[in-house]
Design an enzyme around this catalytic site. Structure first.
Site, PDB file in Angstrom:
ATOM      1  N   LYS A  35       6.548  -0.048  14.734  1.00 38.54           N
ATOM      2  CA  LYS A  35       5.881  -1.238  15.234  1.00 38.54           C
ATOM      3  C   LYS A  35       4.597  -1.466  14.446  1.00 38.54           C
ATOM      4  O   LYS A  35       4.065  -0.477  13.923  1.00 38.54           O
ATOM      5  CB  LYS A  35       5.574  -1.155  16.725  1.00 38.54           C
TER       6      LYS A  35
ATOM      7  N   TYR B 166       0.279  -2.428  22.020  1.00 35.68           N
ATOM      8  CA  TYR B 166       0.760  -1.488  23.049  1.00 35.68           C
ATOM      9  C   TYR B 166       0.662  -2.095  24.455  1.00 35.68           C
ATOM     10  O   TYR B 166       1.679  -2.165  25.161  1.00 35.68           O
ATOM     11  CB  TYR B 166       0.016  -0.155  22.961  1.00 35.68           C
TER      12      TYR B 166
HETATM   13  P1  NAD Z   1      -0.116   6.160   6.898  1.00 30.34           P
HETATM   14  O1  NAD Z   1      -1.162   5.494   6.086  1.00 30.34           O
HETATM   15  O2  NAD Z   1      -0.405   7.497   7.436  1.00 30.34           O
HETATM   16  O3  NAD Z   1       1.252   6.238   6.093  1.00 30.34           O
HETATM   17  C1  NAD Z   1       1.755   5.136   5.355  1.00 30.34           C
HETATM   18  C2  NAD Z   1       2.760   5.621   4.324  1.00 30.34           C
HETATM   19  O4  NAD Z   1       3.166   4.489   3.550  1.00 30.34           O
HETATM   20  C3  NAD Z   1       2.174   6.663   3.347  1.00 30.34           C
HETATM   21  O5  NAD Z   1       3.140   7.632   3.070  1.00 30.34           O
HETATM   22  C4  NAD Z   1       1.908   5.850   2.093  1.00 30.34           C
HETATM   23  O6  NAD Z   1       1.993   6.609   0.901  1.00 30.34           O
HETATM   24  C5  NAD Z   1       3.040   4.822   2.155  1.00 30.34           C
HETATM   25  N1  NAD Z   1       2.766   3.605   1.384  1.00 30.34           N
HETATM   26  C6  NAD Z   1       3.642   3.013   0.541  1.00 30.34           C
HETATM   27  N2  NAD Z   1       3.096   1.937  -0.036  1.00 30.34           N
HETATM   28  C7  NAD Z   1       1.838   1.840   0.431  1.00 30.34           C
HETATM   29  C8  NAD Z   1       0.771   0.928   0.179  1.00 30.34           C
HETATM   30  N3  NAD Z   1       0.910  -0.119  -0.626  1.00 30.34           N
HETATM   31  N4  NAD Z   1      -0.390   1.155   0.827  1.00 30.34           N
HETATM   32  C9  NAD Z   1      -0.542   2.174   1.698  1.00 30.34           C
HETATM   33  N5  NAD Z   1       0.437   3.081   1.978  1.00 30.34           N
HETATM   34  C10 NAD Z   1       1.619   2.896   1.344  1.00 30.34           C
HETATM   35  O7  NAD Z   1       0.231   5.133   8.082  1.00 30.34           O
HETATM   36  P2  NAD Z   1       0.867   5.487   9.481  1.00 30.34           P
HETATM   37  O8  NAD Z   1      -0.204   5.697  10.475  1.00 30.34           O
HETATM   38  O9  NAD Z   1       1.892   6.512   9.352  1.00 30.34           O
HETATM   39  O10 NAD Z   1       1.540   4.064   9.872  1.00 30.34           O
HETATM   40  C11 NAD Z   1       2.770   3.651   9.323  1.00 30.34           C
HETATM   41  C12 NAD Z   1       3.463   2.691  10.293  1.00 30.34           C
HETATM   42  O11 NAD Z   1       3.681   3.377  11.503  1.00 30.34           O
HETATM   43  C13 NAD Z   1       2.657   1.441  10.645  1.00 30.34           C
HETATM   44  O12 NAD Z   1       3.517   0.345  10.778  1.00 30.34           O
HETATM   45  C14 NAD Z   1       2.030   1.791  11.977  1.00 30.34           C
HETATM   46  O13 NAD Z   1       1.771   0.657  12.781  1.00 30.34           O
HETATM   47  C15 NAD Z   1       3.099   2.642  12.592  1.00 30.34           C
HETATM   48  N6  NAD Z   1       2.572   3.641  13.541  1.00 30.34           N
HETATM   49  C16 NAD Z   1       3.222   3.822  14.706  1.00 30.34           C
HETATM   50  C17 NAD Z   1       2.751   4.748  15.612  1.00 30.34           C
HETATM   51  C18 NAD Z   1       3.506   4.993  16.897  1.00 30.34           C
HETATM   52  O14 NAD Z   1       3.006   5.716  17.737  1.00 30.34           O
HETATM   53  N7  NAD Z   1       4.704   4.467  17.045  1.00 30.34           N
HETATM   54  C19 NAD Z   1       1.596   5.467  15.364  1.00 30.34           C
HETATM   55  C20 NAD Z   1       0.960   5.285  14.146  1.00 30.34           C
HETATM   56  C21 NAD Z   1       1.467   4.369  13.230  1.00 30.34           C
END
Ligand code: NAD
Length: 361
Positions: A129, A213
């Site tokens: 999401k 959320y």
């Molecule tokens: P993060 O920054 O920790 O990870 C993002 C990943 O995408 C990294 O591996 C990064 O290398 C990669 N990536 C590829 N291209 C990129 C670019 N151009 N710029 C930045 N990163 C790039 O982020 P996250 O917290 O894991 O969030 C990822 C997704 O998960 C989002 O959509 C976020 O809303 C969602 N999320 C959901 C929950 C949940 O509880 N369901 C919690 C946190 C995040």
């Protein structure tokens, strides 16, 4: 240079051995196999969740230009080089029979592209999401998955958490009378230097990441779509941190039957997250509401006070959500949180941003 050390490898090999001894896939039941797309914070949790699942397994990785990350997860989960893809050769996944589905843990603006590419490759999709950065993008994802005859599920993990299911059952079964109102919020402090603060990657500020959320919980429990919105956005912190997205937002909405809801989100304050459901004969307050564990609700019902806390241990919500997609594919049923659910949140967020005078994406 690959900075992945021998010491890390030994530590991870021990983890891999432990993880591999956990699941007990039945003799006639093959694991449902995911490739994790993006190896960031949430994918790390998702992969741990699959390692605890009796139904799912991570058998592929899709990663960018940080080979040490792929090396770490390859070692942890015993993934062969042949199932490690880059963003460029991702489409080759179509020819990988060891992958049934992808889990998309990328920045929001990349969800649509990788969902559509996965669908074209014939893989089922579990997408984080918010589903995308506009409702129009969500529709293209729904259409692509339908055309390819693959399942599309949005990772609304709280829908799969038994404590949230209990809250919903209580609210819908009349335990607090007729539902009249909701109040919610999700606020946290986010530092500069991350994609969430870059509108091109996030599609918006705290609403897209945190406000979604309470919004989703309100829509889910009310079982109605909001049709009117009011909202205010504010960025109180000066400087470049909030140059492209809002810091804080407060919104209110109304459903056709007259249920009122208000909620807020912020990237600029010390955290809190909650939802209160007000009925004609009682109320339920969930707080903390959206964490990975420790969800608690308390309140007054028609039959007296109530106070329950989840005993689930992180990452149980993620295991339950992964297992749900595995079940849906095996039984050919629609996920509880299919693409439609993500689409409706985007429609609502567009309504909220419009009311605040800040068009989405
Ligand atoms: P993060 O920054 O920790 O990870 C993002 C990943 O995408 C990294 O591996 C990064 O290398 C990669 N990536 C590829 N291209 C990129 C670019 N151009 N710029 C930045 N990163 C790039 O982020 P996250 O917290 O894991 O969030 C990822 C997704 O998960 C989002 O959509 C976020 O809303 C969602 N999320 C959901 C929950 C949940 O509880 N369901 C919690 C946190 C995040």
């Amino acid at each position: 240079m690959n900075t992945f050390s021998r010491r890390n490898f030994t530590k991870l090999s021990a983890f891999a051995a432990a993880a591999q001894s956990l699941p007990s896939f039945g003799q006639d039941q093959k694991p449902f196999r995911f490739a994790a797309v993006g190896l960031g914070t949430i994918s790390d949790i998702f992969m741990k969740a699959c390692a605890q699942s009796t139904k799912c397994k991570v058998t592929g990785l899709v990663s960018g230009h940080a080979p040490e990350k792929a090396a770490k997860y390859k070692a942890m989960y015993g993934i062969p080089d042949s199932s490690v893809y880059s963003y460029e050769n991702f489409d080759q996944i179509a020819h990988d029979p060891k992958i049934d589905a992808v889990y998309i843990g990328l920045p929001n603006s990349m969800h649509a592209e990788y969902t559509i590419r996965a669908a074209k490759a014939g893989k089922h999709v579990l997408c984080e999401k918010p589903m995308a950065i506009s409702s129009a993008e969500c529709q293209t994802m729904i259409d692509a998955c339908k055309k390819a005859n693959v399942k599309l599920m949005i990772a609304y993990r709280v829908h799969y958490d038994p404590i949230w299911m209990r809250v919903k059952d209580l609210a819908r079964s009349g335990a607090i009378g007729d539902i009249q109102e909701f109040q919610g919020g999700f606020r946290a402090f986010f530092k500069a230097g991350q994609w969430r603060l870059d509108r091109a990657l996030s599609g918006g500020g705290s609403l897209m990441d945190l406000g979604i959320y309470p919004l989703n919980a309100i829509r889910w429990i009310a079982e109605e779509e909001p049709t009117s919105f009011a909202a205010q956005i504010a960025t109180k912190t000066p400087g470049p941190r909030f140059a492209s997205v809002e810091e804080s937002i407060e919104f209110s909405l109304k459903t056709p039957s007259g249920v009122l809801a208000s909620a807020g989100s912020s990237y600029g304050v010390s955290g809190d997250n909650y939802l209160t459901i007000f009925g004609t004969d009682g109320h339920l307050r969930i707080s903390p509401a959206y964490g990975y564990q420790g969800v608690r609700f308390a309140g007054e019902t028609k039959t007296g006070p109530i106070d329950e806390t989840s005993k689930g241990v992180m990452p149980y919500q993620f295991t339950l959500e992964a297992d749900h997609l595995a079940d849906c594919v095996r039984n050919n049923t629609e996920p509880k949180t299919a693409g439609d659910e993500g689409y409706k949140d985007l429609v609502a967020m567009e309504g909220i941003y419009k009311a605040a005078g800040a068009p989405i994406a």
